[in-house]
Design an enzyme around this catalytic site. Structure first.
Site, PDB file in Angstrom:
ATOM      1  CB  THR A 324       5.134  28.450  14.089  1.00 58.02           C
ATOM      2  OG1 THR A 324       4.912  28.856  15.070  1.00 58.02           O
ATOM      3  CG2 THR A 324       4.094  27.804  13.639  1.00 58.02           C
ATOM      4  CB  CYS A 325       8.611  32.431  11.671  1.00 57.82           C
ATOM      5  SG  CYS A 325       8.846  31.025   9.744  1.00 57.82           S
ATOM      6  CG  ASP A 326       5.435  33.103  17.704  1.00 54.35           C
ATOM      7  OD1 ASP A 326       5.599  33.134  18.079  1.00 54.35           O
ATOM      8  OD2 ASP A 326       4.078  33.845  17.247  1.00 54.35           O
ATOM      9  CG  ASN A 367       4.051  30.324   9.982  1.00 54.36           C
ATOM     10  OD1 ASN A 367       5.553  30.354  10.431  1.00 54.36           O
ATOM     11  ND2 ASN A 367       3.636  31.786  10.973  1.00 54.36           N
TER      12      ASN A 367
END
Ligand SMILES: Cc1ncc(COP(=O)(O)O)c(C=O)c1O
Length: 377
Positions: A324-326, A367
Protein backbone atom coordinates in the site's frame (compact mmCIF):
# COMPACT_ATOMS: atom_id res chain seq x y z
CA UNK A 1 4.47 -25.59 9.50
CA UNK A 2 2.73 -25.43 6.17
CA UNK A 3 1.00 -28.80 6.00
CA UNK A 4 0.95 -31.11 3.00
CA UNK A 5 -2.83 -30.57 2.80
CA UNK A 6 -2.29 -26.80 2.48
CA UNK A 7 0.44 -27.26 -0.14
CA UNK A 8 -1.79 -29.62 -2.17
CA UNK A 9 -4.75 -27.25 -1.93
CA UNK A 10 -2.64 -24.33 -3.21
CA UNK A 11 -1.12 -26.43 -5.98
CA UNK A 12 -4.51 -27.65 -7.21
CA UNK A 13 -6.68 -24.57 -6.70
CA UNK A 14 -4.09 -21.88 -7.44
CA UNK A 15 -6.22 -19.13 -5.83
CA UNK A 16 -5.61 -15.64 -7.21
CA UNK A 17 -4.33 -12.96 -4.82
CA UNK A 18 -3.12 -13.26 -1.25
CA UNK A 19 -5.13 -15.73 0.82
CA UNK A 20 -5.05 -17.62 4.09
CA UNK A 21 -5.53 -21.39 4.06
CA UNK A 22 -6.52 -23.03 7.36
CA UNK A 23 -5.98 -26.75 7.91
CA UNK A 24 -8.70 -27.93 10.31
CA UNK A 25 -6.69 -31.07 11.15
CA UNK A 26 -4.16 -28.83 12.93
CA UNK A 27 -6.90 -27.05 14.90
CA UNK A 28 -8.32 -30.46 15.92
CA UNK A 29 -4.88 -31.70 17.02
CA UNK A 30 -4.15 -28.51 18.95
CA UNK A 31 -7.50 -28.72 20.75
CA UNK A 32 -6.79 -32.32 21.77
CA UNK A 33 -3.28 -31.36 22.89
CA UNK A 34 -4.67 -28.62 25.17
CA UNK A 35 -7.31 -30.99 26.54
CA UNK A 36 -4.60 -33.50 27.41
CA UNK A 37 -2.18 -30.91 28.82
CA UNK A 38 -4.81 -29.25 31.01
CA UNK A 39 -7.57 -31.85 31.53
CA UNK A 40 -9.22 -30.00 34.45
CA UNK A 41 -9.47 -26.66 32.62
CA UNK A 42 -12.38 -25.76 30.33
CA UNK A 43 -11.34 -24.32 26.97
CA UNK A 44 -13.04 -21.08 25.91
CA UNK A 45 -11.66 -20.45 22.41
CA UNK A 46 -10.90 -16.73 21.88
CA UNK A 47 -13.06 -16.15 18.80
CA UNK A 48 -11.15 -12.97 17.88
CA UNK A 49 -8.13 -15.07 16.88
CA UNK A 50 -9.99 -16.50 13.89
CA UNK A 51 -13.78 -16.51 13.64
CA UNK A 52 -14.05 -18.61 10.44
CA UNK A 53 -17.38 -20.52 10.75
CA UNK A 54 -15.68 -23.85 9.99
CA UNK A 55 -13.21 -23.31 12.86
CA UNK A 56 -16.00 -22.39 15.28
CA UNK A 57 -18.15 -25.35 14.16
CA UNK A 58 -15.29 -27.80 14.60
CA UNK A 59 -14.47 -26.50 18.08
CA UNK A 60 -18.13 -26.40 19.12
CA UNK A 61 -18.53 -30.03 18.01
CA UNK A 62 -15.48 -30.99 20.08
CA UNK A 63 -17.05 -29.46 23.19
CA UNK A 64 -15.21 -26.15 23.30
CA UNK A 65 -16.67 -23.08 24.95
CA UNK A 66 -16.11 -19.59 23.53
CA UNK A 67 -14.65 -16.29 24.74
CA UNK A 68 -16.40 -13.54 22.78
CA UNK A 69 -15.47 -9.86 22.55
CA UNK A 70 -18.71 -8.51 21.04
CA UNK A 71 -22.31 -9.36 20.21
CA UNK A 72 -21.43 -10.39 16.63
CA UNK A 73 -18.86 -12.86 18.01
CA UNK A 74 -21.52 -14.22 20.39
CA UNK A 75 -23.89 -14.64 17.43
CA UNK A 76 -21.16 -16.45 15.47
CA UNK A 77 -20.51 -18.85 18.37
CA UNK A 78 -24.24 -19.54 18.70
CA UNK A 79 -24.55 -20.09 14.94
CA UNK A 80 -21.68 -22.59 15.17
CA UNK A 81 -23.72 -24.64 17.64
CA UNK A 82 -22.45 -23.47 21.02
CA UNK A 83 -25.18 -23.16 23.64
CA UNK A 84 -25.22 -19.81 25.50
CA UNK A 85 -24.04 -21.59 28.67
CA UNK A 86 -20.73 -22.19 26.87
CA UNK A 87 -20.20 -18.53 25.98
CA UNK A 88 -18.39 -15.85 27.97
CA UNK A 89 -18.62 -12.16 27.12
CA UNK A 90 -14.96 -11.58 27.96
CA UNK A 91 -14.50 -7.96 26.87
CA UNK A 92 -14.23 -5.55 29.80
CA UNK A 93 -15.45 -2.71 27.56
CA UNK A 94 -19.11 -3.16 26.59
CA UNK A 95 -22.05 -0.90 25.76
CA UNK A 96 -25.00 -1.45 28.07
CA UNK A 97 -27.25 -2.27 25.12
CA UNK A 98 -24.77 -4.93 23.96
CA UNK A 99 -24.80 -6.45 27.45
CA UNK A 100 -28.61 -6.51 27.28
CA UNK A 101 -28.50 -8.16 23.86
CA UNK A 102 -26.03 -10.81 25.09
CA UNK A 103 -28.20 -11.44 28.14
CA UNK A 104 -31.28 -11.81 25.89
CA UNK A 105 -29.30 -14.37 23.86
CA UNK A 106 -28.75 -16.37 27.06
CA UNK A 107 -25.19 -15.38 28.00
CA UNK A 108 -24.68 -15.36 31.77
CA UNK A 109 -20.91 -14.95 32.19
CA UNK A 110 -19.29 -11.53 31.86
CA UNK A 111 -15.91 -9.86 32.44
CA UNK A 112 -15.52 -6.59 34.36
CA UNK A 113 -12.65 -4.45 35.57
CA UNK A 114 -14.45 -1.27 36.66
CA UNK A 115 -17.31 -0.04 38.86
CA UNK A 116 -19.20 1.57 35.99
CA UNK A 117 -19.15 -1.72 34.06
CA UNK A 118 -20.67 -3.44 37.12
CA UNK A 119 -23.46 -0.85 37.18
CA UNK A 120 -24.24 -1.54 33.51
CA UNK A 121 -24.28 -5.29 34.15
CA UNK A 122 -26.46 -4.88 37.23
CA UNK A 123 -29.08 -3.14 35.08
CA UNK A 124 -28.75 -5.16 31.85
CA UNK A 125 -27.79 -8.65 33.07
CA UNK A 126 -29.34 -9.12 36.53
CA UNK A 127 -28.01 -12.13 38.44
CA UNK A 128 -25.27 -12.89 35.91
CA UNK A 129 -21.91 -14.31 36.96
CA UNK A 130 -19.06 -11.84 36.73
CA UNK A 131 -15.32 -12.28 36.91
CA UNK A 132 -12.96 -9.38 37.49
CA UNK A 133 -9.88 -9.01 35.34
CA UNK A 134 -6.69 -8.01 37.11
CA UNK A 135 -3.71 -6.19 35.59
CA UNK A 136 -0.81 -8.28 34.37
CA UNK A 137 2.45 -6.78 33.12
CA UNK A 138 2.84 -9.13 30.14
CA UNK A 139 6.59 -9.66 30.75
CA UNK A 140 7.90 -12.45 28.52
CA UNK A 141 5.18 -11.99 25.90
CA UNK A 142 5.88 -10.96 22.29
CA UNK A 143 2.47 -9.25 22.12
CA UNK A 144 1.82 -7.79 25.62
CA UNK A 145 -1.68 -6.54 26.35
CA UNK A 146 -0.67 -3.47 28.43
CA UNK A 147 -2.54 -1.54 31.09
CA UNK A 148 -5.63 -1.18 28.96
CA UNK A 149 -7.31 -4.18 30.62
CA UNK A 150 -7.75 -5.12 34.25
CA UNK A 151 -7.53 -3.34 37.58
CA UNK A 152 -5.17 -3.60 40.54
CA UNK A 153 -5.85 -6.72 42.64
CA UNK A 154 -6.90 -4.64 45.67
CA UNK A 155 -9.53 -2.90 43.55
CA UNK A 156 -10.76 -6.25 42.18
CA UNK A 157 -11.97 -7.09 45.68
CA UNK A 158 -14.03 -3.90 45.79
CA UNK A 159 -15.32 -4.38 42.23
CA UNK A 160 -16.54 -7.90 43.07
CA UNK A 161 -18.10 -6.67 46.31
CA UNK A 162 -19.78 -3.90 44.31
CA UNK A 163 -21.06 -6.57 41.89
CA UNK A 164 -22.70 -8.41 44.76
CA UNK A 165 -24.43 -5.20 45.83
CA UNK A 166 -25.71 -4.77 42.30
CA UNK A 167 -27.46 -8.15 42.22
CA UNK A 168 -24.71 -9.97 40.31
CA UNK A 169 -22.89 -13.17 41.25
CA UNK A 170 -19.18 -12.54 41.95
CA UNK A 171 -17.70 -15.61 40.35
CA UNK A 172 -13.95 -15.28 39.90
CA UNK A 173 -10.82 -13.61 38.64
CA UNK A 174 -9.28 -13.41 35.19
CA UNK A 175 -6.02 -12.16 33.75
CA UNK A 176 -4.04 -12.38 30.53
CA UNK A 177 -0.28 -12.89 30.75
CA UNK A 178 0.28 -11.39 27.27
CA UNK A 179 -0.06 -13.05 23.90
CA UNK A 180 2.71 -15.31 22.54
CA UNK A 181 3.90 -15.84 26.11
CA UNK A 182 6.96 -18.05 25.94
CA UNK A 183 7.50 -18.39 29.70
CA UNK A 184 5.29 -21.12 31.22
CA UNK A 185 5.97 -19.63 34.68
CA UNK A 186 4.35 -16.32 33.69
CA UNK A 187 1.05 -17.43 35.27
CA UNK A 188 2.58 -17.77 38.74
CA UNK A 189 2.36 -14.23 40.09
CA UNK A 190 -1.13 -13.64 38.66
CA UNK A 191 -2.30 -16.86 40.33
CA UNK A 192 -0.75 -15.65 43.61
CA UNK A 193 -2.81 -12.44 43.30
CA UNK A 194 -5.92 -14.43 42.40
CA UNK A 195 -5.50 -16.65 45.48
CA UNK A 196 -5.09 -13.57 47.69
CA UNK A 197 -8.31 -12.12 46.26
CA UNK A 198 -10.15 -15.42 46.88
CA UNK A 199 -8.99 -15.26 50.53
CA UNK A 200 -10.00 -11.63 50.94
CA UNK A 201 -13.44 -12.27 49.43
CA UNK A 202 -13.96 -15.34 51.65
CA UNK A 203 -13.28 -13.07 54.63
CA UNK A 204 -16.17 -10.93 53.37
CA UNK A 205 -18.43 -13.95 53.10
CA UNK A 206 -18.17 -14.38 49.31
CA UNK A 207 -16.87 -17.72 47.98
CA UNK A 208 -15.41 -17.19 44.52
CA UNK A 209 -15.35 -20.26 42.33
CA UNK A 210 -13.37 -19.69 39.16
CA UNK A 211 -10.02 -18.54 37.82
CA UNK A 212 -9.83 -17.63 34.15
CA UNK A 213 -6.25 -18.24 33.01
CA UNK A 214 -6.75 -16.21 29.81
CA UNK A 215 -4.74 -16.83 26.65
CA UNK A 216 -1.06 -16.39 25.93
CA UNK A 217 -0.27 -19.95 24.81
CA UNK A 218 2.14 -19.50 21.90
CA UNK A 219 2.30 -20.66 18.30
CA UNK A 220 5.60 -21.65 16.77
CA UNK A 221 6.98 -18.96 14.45
CA UNK A 222 10.73 -18.86 13.79
CA UNK A 223 11.74 -20.28 17.15
CA UNK A 224 10.65 -23.31 19.11
CA UNK A 225 8.23 -22.65 21.96
CA UNK A 226 7.55 -24.75 25.06
CA UNK A 227 4.98 -27.52 24.59
CA UNK A 228 1.40 -27.25 25.93
CA UNK A 229 2.33 -29.96 28.45
CA UNK A 230 4.95 -27.64 29.99
CA UNK A 231 2.35 -24.88 30.41
CA UNK A 232 -0.04 -27.40 31.98
CA UNK A 233 2.59 -28.53 34.47
CA UNK A 234 3.70 -25.01 35.39
CA UNK A 235 0.11 -23.79 35.83
CA UNK A 236 -1.06 -26.76 37.88
CA UNK A 237 2.05 -26.37 40.07
CA UNK A 238 1.25 -22.69 40.60
CA UNK A 239 -2.40 -23.49 41.39
CA UNK A 240 -1.33 -26.02 44.05
CA UNK A 241 1.23 -23.59 45.49
CA UNK A 242 -1.21 -20.73 45.84
CA UNK A 243 -4.57 -22.43 46.42
CA UNK A 244 -3.39 -25.50 48.37
CA UNK A 245 -6.06 -28.18 48.38
CA UNK A 246 -8.85 -25.74 47.48
CA UNK A 247 -8.11 -25.50 43.76
CA UNK A 248 -10.88 -23.55 42.01
CA UNK A 249 -12.59 -24.32 38.72
CA UNK A 250 -10.34 -23.03 35.94
CA UNK A 251 -11.02 -21.93 32.39
CA UNK A 252 -8.57 -20.87 29.69
CA UNK A 253 -9.02 -18.72 26.57
CA UNK A 254 -6.46 -19.82 23.97
CA UNK A 255 -6.58 -18.08 20.61
CA UNK A 256 -3.18 -18.09 18.92
CA UNK A 257 -2.16 -21.43 20.49
CA UNK A 258 -5.18 -23.16 18.91
CA UNK A 259 -5.22 -21.68 15.41
CA UNK A 260 -1.92 -19.86 14.77
CA UNK A 261 -0.06 -22.86 13.42
CA UNK A 262 -3.09 -24.05 11.44
CA UNK A 263 -2.80 -21.34 8.78
CA UNK A 264 -0.51 -20.33 5.95
CA UNK A 265 -0.85 -17.21 3.81
CA UNK A 266 0.01 -17.54 0.15
CA UNK A 267 1.36 -14.24 -1.16
CA UNK A 268 3.34 -12.96 -4.11
CA UNK A 269 6.39 -10.76 -4.55
CA UNK A 270 5.42 -7.60 -6.41
CA UNK A 271 8.77 -5.82 -6.59
CA UNK A 272 12.40 -6.30 -5.55
CA UNK A 273 14.41 -3.06 -5.57
CA UNK A 274 17.21 -1.00 -4.03
CA UNK A 275 17.24 2.64 -2.95
CA UNK A 276 20.57 3.35 -4.67
CA UNK A 277 22.97 1.46 -6.91
CA UNK A 278 25.18 0.83 -3.86
CA UNK A 279 22.38 -0.04 -1.44
CA UNK A 280 23.29 -3.19 0.53
CA UNK A 281 19.77 -4.20 1.50
CA UNK A 282 17.11 -5.04 -1.05
CA UNK A 283 13.50 -4.02 -0.56
CA UNK A 284 11.09 -6.89 -1.13
CA UNK A 285 7.50 -5.73 -1.60
CA UNK A 286 4.72 -8.31 -1.15
CA UNK A 287 1.07 -8.21 -2.21
CA UNK A 288 0.13 -8.34 1.50
CA UNK A 289 1.27 -6.10 4.35
CA UNK A 290 0.19 -4.57 7.63
CA UNK A 291 -3.18 -3.54 6.21
CA UNK A 292 -3.85 -6.85 4.46
CA UNK A 293 -3.78 -8.86 7.69
CA UNK A 294 -0.19 -8.78 8.96
CA UNK A 295 -0.90 -6.15 11.65
CA UNK A 296 1.02 -8.14 14.25
CA UNK A 297 4.26 -7.16 12.51
CA UNK A 298 3.73 -3.81 14.26
CA UNK A 299 6.97 -3.03 16.12
CA UNK A 300 8.17 -6.22 14.37
CA UNK A 301 6.56 -8.08 17.29
CA UNK A 302 5.63 -11.23 15.42
CA UNK A 303 8.22 -12.54 12.97
CA UNK A 304 6.58 -15.00 10.65
CA UNK A 305 8.49 -17.75 8.82
CA UNK A 306 8.70 -16.81 5.11
CA UNK A 307 9.09 -19.71 2.68
CA UNK A 308 9.85 -19.60 -1.03
CA UNK A 309 10.73 -22.10 -3.73
CA UNK A 310 14.21 -20.57 -3.89
CA UNK A 311 15.12 -21.26 -0.25
CA UNK A 312 18.10 -23.43 -1.28
CA UNK A 313 19.77 -20.36 -2.93
CA UNK A 314 22.13 -18.00 -1.03
CA UNK A 315 20.36 -15.51 1.23
CA UNK A 316 20.95 -11.81 1.97
CA UNK A 317 19.21 -9.28 4.28
CA UNK A 318 16.04 -7.67 2.93
CA UNK A 319 13.58 -5.10 4.10
CA UNK A 320 10.12 -6.61 3.70
CA UNK A 321 7.18 -4.31 2.97
CA UNK A 322 3.53 -4.39 1.94
CA UNK A 323 1.92 -3.06 -1.24
CA UNK A 324 0.00 0.00 0.00
CA UNK A 325 0.91 3.69 -0.38
CA UNK A 326 1.44 4.08 3.36
CA UNK A 327 4.93 4.31 4.79
CA UNK A 328 3.79 2.44 7.92
CA UNK A 329 3.27 -0.58 5.70
CA UNK A 330 6.74 -2.02 6.30
CA UNK A 331 6.91 -5.45 7.97
CA UNK A 332 10.59 -5.97 8.83
CA UNK A 333 13.17 -3.20 8.58
CA UNK A 334 14.74 -2.72 12.03
CA UNK A 335 15.79 -6.37 11.89
CA UNK A 336 16.09 -7.17 8.17
CA UNK A 337 14.99 -10.58 6.99
CA UNK A 338 17.38 -12.95 5.17
CA UNK A 339 15.76 -14.03 1.90
CA UNK A 340 17.10 -15.73 -1.26
CA UNK A 341 19.07 -13.33 -3.47
CA UNK A 342 17.36 -14.81 -6.54
CA UNK A 343 13.84 -13.65 -5.61
CA UNK A 344 12.05 -11.63 -8.29
CA UNK A 345 8.63 -10.16 -8.97
CA UNK A 346 6.00 -12.84 -9.47
CA UNK A 347 7.58 -15.37 -7.09
CA UNK A 348 5.22 -16.99 -4.62
CA UNK A 349 5.94 -16.63 -0.92
CA UNK A 350 4.31 -18.60 1.91
CA UNK A 351 3.88 -16.85 5.25
CA UNK A 352 3.63 -19.52 7.90
CA UNK A 353 1.88 -19.59 11.26
CA UNK A 354 -0.71 -17.04 10.13
CA UNK A 355 -3.89 -18.78 11.33
CA UNK A 356 -4.41 -16.28 14.18
CA UNK A 357 -5.00 -12.52 14.10
CA UNK A 358 -4.74 -12.04 10.35
CA UNK A 359 -8.09 -12.16 8.51
CA UNK A 360 -9.84 -10.03 11.12
CA UNK A 361 -7.08 -7.42 11.10
CA UNK A 362 -7.24 -7.00 7.35
CA UNK A 363 -8.79 -3.71 6.19
CA UNK A 364 -11.93 -3.60 4.05
CA UNK A 365 -10.39 -1.88 1.05
CA UNK A 366 -7.38 0.23 2.00
CA UNK A 367 -5.80 1.34 -1.31
CA UNK A 368 -8.50 -0.71 -3.06
CA UNK A 369 -7.11 -4.06 -1.91
CA UNK A 370 -9.72 -6.69 -0.98
CA UNK A 371 -9.88 -8.13 2.54
CA UNK A 372 -7.78 -11.25 3.04
CA UNK A 373 -9.60 -14.27 1.59
CA UNK A 374 -9.77 -17.45 3.70
CA UNK A 375 -10.06 -21.06 2.59
CA UNK A 376 -10.70 -23.62 5.30
CA UNK A 377 -9.79 -27.18 4.40
C1 LIG B 1 -9.73 -11.62 26.88
C2 LIG B 1 -8.84 -12.38 25.97
N1 LIG B 1 -8.78 -13.72 26.09
C3 LIG B 1 -8.01 -14.46 25.26
C4 LIG B 1 -7.26 -13.90 24.26
C5 LIG B 1 -6.46 -14.78 23.36
O1 LIG B 1 -5.13 -14.65 23.59
P1 LIG B 1 -4.06 -15.57 22.85
O2 LIG B 1 -4.30 -15.45 21.41
O3 LIG B 1 -2.76 -15.05 23.32
O4 LIG B 1 -4.29 -16.98 23.32
C6 LIG B 1 -7.25 -12.50 24.12
C7 LIG B 1 -6.42 -11.86 23.10
O5 LIG B 1 -6.35 -10.68 22.91
C8 LIG B 1 -8.07 -11.73 24.99
O6 LIG B 1 -8.15 -10.40 24.86
Amino acid sequence: MTTQRIRSFLAERRPEGPCLVIDLDVVRDNYRTFRKAMPDTAIFYAVKANPAPEVLELLASMGSSFDCASVPEIEMALAAGAPPARISYGNTIKKERDIARAFALGVRLFAVDAYEEVEKLGRAAPGARVFCRILCDGAGADWPLSRKFGCEPAMAVSVLEYARHHGLTPYGISFHVGSQQTDPDAWDSALASAAAIFGEMAGRGVELGMVNLGGGFPARYLNDVPAAREYGQAISGALRRHFGNRIPETIMEPGRGLVGAAGTIKAEIVLVSRKSDTDQARWVYLDIGKFGGLAETMEEAIRYPLLTEKDADPHAPCIVAGPTCDSADVLYERTPYALPITLTAGDEILIDGTGAYTTTYSTVAFNGFSPLATYVI
